[in-house]
Design a protein around this motif. Sequence first.
Motif, PDB file in Angstrom:
ATOM      1  N   SER A 500      23.081 -21.926  23.721  1.00  0.00           N
ATOM      2  CA  SER A 500      23.826 -22.558  22.844  1.00  0.00           C
ATOM      3  C   SER A 500      23.180 -24.654  22.822  1.00  0.00           C
ATOM      4  O   SER A 500      24.125 -25.078  21.906  1.00  0.00           O
ATOM      5  N   ASN A 501      22.390 -24.219  22.991  1.00  0.00           N
ATOM      6  CA  ASN A 501      21.144 -25.903  22.277  1.00  0.00           C
ATOM      7  C   ASN A 501      21.220 -26.707  23.642  1.00  0.00           C
ATOM      8  O   ASN A 501      22.653 -28.303  23.371  1.00  0.00           O
ATOM      9  N   LEU A 502      21.353 -26.867  24.394  1.00  0.00           N
ATOM     10  CA  LEU A 502      22.164 -28.036  25.688  1.00  0.00           C
ATOM     11  C   LEU A 502      20.586 -28.667  25.915  1.00  0.00           C
ATOM     12  O   LEU A 502      21.721 -29.698  26.827  1.00  0.00           O
ATOM     13  N   SER A 503      20.766 -29.679  24.144  1.00  0.00           N
ATOM     14  CA  SER A 503      19.572 -30.588  24.488  1.00  0.00           C
ATOM     15  C   SER A 503      20.570 -31.123  23.624  1.00  0.00           C
ATOM     16  O   SER A 503      20.353 -32.355  23.112  1.00  0.00           O
ATOM     17  N   LYS A 504      22.100 -30.942  22.541  1.00  0.00           N
ATOM     18  CA  LYS A 504      22.503 -31.243  21.624  1.00  0.00           C
ATOM     19  C   LYS A 504      23.471 -31.668  22.029  1.00  0.00           C
ATOM     20  O   LYS A 504      24.490 -30.793  23.274  1.00  0.00           O
ATOM     21  N   VAL A 527      24.518 -16.761  19.681  1.00  0.00           N
ATOM     22  CA  VAL A 527      24.470 -14.987  18.705  1.00  0.00           C
ATOM     23  C   VAL A 527      26.143 -14.599  18.473  1.00  0.00           C
ATOM     24  O   VAL A 527      27.080 -14.704  19.439  1.00  0.00           O
ATOM     25  N   LYS A 528      25.660 -14.761  17.231  1.00  0.00           N
ATOM     26  CA  LYS A 528      27.591 -14.422  17.591  1.00  0.00           C
ATOM     27  C   LYS A 528      28.440 -12.645  17.509  1.00  0.00           C
ATOM     28  O   LYS A 528      28.892 -12.403  17.446  1.00  0.00           O
ATOM     29  N   ASP A 529      27.170 -12.177  16.251  1.00  0.00           N
ATOM     30  CA  ASP A 529      27.813 -10.538  16.566  1.00  0.00           C
ATOM     31  C   ASP A 529      26.487  -9.475  17.544  1.00  0.00           C
ATOM     32  O   ASP A 529      25.486 -10.116  17.424  1.00  0.00           O
ATOM     33  N   ASP A 548      32.971 -11.878  16.489  1.00  0.00           N
ATOM     34  CA  ASP A 548      32.538 -13.397  16.273  1.00  0.00           C
ATOM     35  C   ASP A 548      32.461 -14.602  17.761  1.00  0.00           C
ATOM     36  O   ASP A 548      33.192 -15.046  17.957  1.00  0.00           O
ATOM     37  N   ASN A 549      31.172 -14.382  18.785  1.00  0.00           N
ATOM     38  CA  ASN A 549      31.380 -14.888  19.587  1.00  0.00           C
ATOM     39  C   ASN A 549      31.203 -15.995  18.984  1.00  0.00           C
ATOM     40  O   ASN A 549      30.009 -16.519  18.516  1.00  0.00           O
ATOM     41  N   HIS A 550      31.754 -17.400  19.969  1.00  0.00           N
ATOM     42  CA  HIS A 550      30.734 -18.816  19.883  1.00  0.00           C
ATOM     43  C   HIS A 550      31.076 -19.887  21.349  1.00  0.00           C
ATOM     44  O   HIS A 550      30.331 -20.725  20.648  1.00  0.00           O
ATOM     45  N   ARG A 551      31.186 -18.603  22.463  1.00  0.00           N
ATOM     46  CA  ARG A 551      30.561 -19.311  22.654  1.00  0.00           C
ATOM     47  C   ARG A 551      28.736 -18.654  24.204  1.00  0.00           C
ATOM     48  O   ARG A 551      28.305 -17.675  23.623  1.00  0.00           O
ATOM     49  N   ARG A 552      28.576 -19.989  24.973  1.00  0.00           N
ATOM     50  CA  ARG A 552      26.879 -19.087  25.618  1.00  0.00           C
ATOM     51  C   ARG A 552      27.018 -18.091  26.260  1.00  0.00           C
ATOM     52  O   ARG A 552      26.533 -17.078  27.036  1.00  0.00           O
ATOM     53  N   LEU A 553      28.330 -17.843  26.908  1.00  0.00           N
ATOM     54  CA  LEU A 553      28.511 -17.475  27.963  1.00  0.00           C
ATOM     55  C   LEU A 553      30.055 -16.222  27.780  1.00  0.00           C
ATOM     56  O   LEU A 553      31.106 -16.550  27.212  1.00  0.00           O
ATOM     57  N   SER A 554      29.184 -15.052  27.880  1.00  0.00           N
ATOM     58  CA  SER A 554      30.360 -14.545  27.189  1.00  0.00           C
ATOM     59  C   SER A 554      30.168 -13.052  27.681  1.00  0.00           C
ATOM     60  O   SER A 554      29.384 -12.265  28.564  1.00  0.00           O
TER      61      SER A 554
END
Length: 587
Positions: A500-504, A527-529, A548-554
Amino acid sequence: MNKKIIIKDYEVVVIGGGMAGVCAAIASARHGAKTALVSNRPVLGGNASSEIRMHICGADYHGFRKNARETGIIEEILLDNKRVNRSNSFSILDTILWEKTKFQENLDLYLNTHITEVIKDKNKITMVSGEQLTTEKVLKLNGKIFIDATGDGTIGYLSGAEYMTGREGKDTFGEKFAPEKEDNHTMGNTLLFTAIDMGKKVDFIKPYWANTYHEKDLAYREHHEINSGYWWIEIGGDDLDVIQDGEEIRDELLKAVYGVWDHIKNSGNHNADNFALDWVGFLPGKRESRRILGDYVLKEQDLFDGKIFEDAIAYGGWPMDMHTVGGIRTRIEPNDFIMMDDLYTIPYRSIYSKNINNLMLAGRDISASHMAFGSTRVMATCAVIGQASGTAAAMCISKQVIPREINKHIHELQQILMKEDCYIPGFKNEDKDDLALFSRVRASSFIKNCEPENIINGYSRTVKDQINAWITDDNDKNPWIELYFDNNISPKEVIIKFDSNLSKEIMVSLTHSVRNRQEEGIPKKIVKDYDIEFYDGEVLISKRGVRDNHRRLSCTKFNNITCNRIRVKPLNTWGSGNMCIYEIRVY
């Protein structure tokens, strides 16, 4: 007429609805403890709520520290917010926090409820009592473990917990940057504001009660970005106590806010002709008050050393951000950023009371010196401390022990936190229940230093120059990664941690420059799908698609599967080309 008295029994009672309290309550409830979350405000979020509107800072220091953003429940909340809150609205964030707590199993939410009494049996709290202002009900909440997430350490104070306030002198803890002598000064409170461009010239009539400021008065206080308020409009902590004199401080802050805006509008030097005030806060954001004494006091030296405690449960990295006594009333630099070279950890011994046996701490009231507090007080750091506190509280319930005794189970607590995507510098996944650690890994492709084996190396983020992720080759059109086992397994859950780009930064902010640094919407690298396939040899046994995943932890759960090979097929992201996975766990 007598007020209606409501008596409820809980295992864990969390008092305080800021980010620390929210994360503590969710963590406790998710681990099976019957939990109450009590807040004296109508909305959750504390300083990040629509009442105050401060952005959630943390160890990444506005992106200065790469790959340092906090994960776990706070990441989940902020990614949920990025998914739906395209207008950058603090009110929408309020709703997300309400939804996360209101509909969480095992969790009861009490808003507008101010706790005024603590009942004890010797050195243990048995009940907290207060009034729900909107219903005129008196609530008496029994509990086994109580978590003080009030910020002010109110529950600790009412229970007789030992606490610290003010600034310790150099001799107290041997801190180089502490004042020469101890005093009772704290950092002050702040009111923020927003302004909007009306598209035409708008006059501002200064209220007669507002302060007057000239450019020389604000010489050390940057104010060129005029659409959002300034943290340095700060009063209190000197002759005005931030708790006892809170109402007077609010009044003085209003005079300061309108005086600063008058300077911006009417001095003729700030290109503000078309701007008008849109919102002015009426609830000051607090920085510092009481700190509850624990078995260990986190100190300046620990931060400079980047100390990795054996009982580490969270981390920090924001500079020691020491604000000037007197705030805007002074004519000197409003703060001093004292930088550390690296992240540091926060010990478990600093998040429970030394003398109240069932009192835990979450947020800015943890056991820390004034100097160390200058770093630990920011909200994202408070949030990960909250998750650790709530998780430990639930462990206390399941093991029937008091918080201090969790020290005997600290490795178990650390492994639980890391499973749930909390980062603890210096520690790695050693969970004996994670079947993935006993697998072999292969993939369709990878780039240099991003081999498939990285997903089981124990580290679920980039740490300095070690990427710790599997990343696909540019030309891989049908990427996959798989874990294969010597014997058949019966997986019940697959946990994947994406990039999830932990630098932003991803938080809501009033400040345009902060918002402009962020990606719009969901981070593009996530990763979405993806599909999860289960094989027995070459035979496909079962397949599960996640969309439609929008989370870092799935996390995906299964039943009635027996296999010896698990393949994960990332299908697309939210906008990035290469697929990236940091960790796969199997339980």
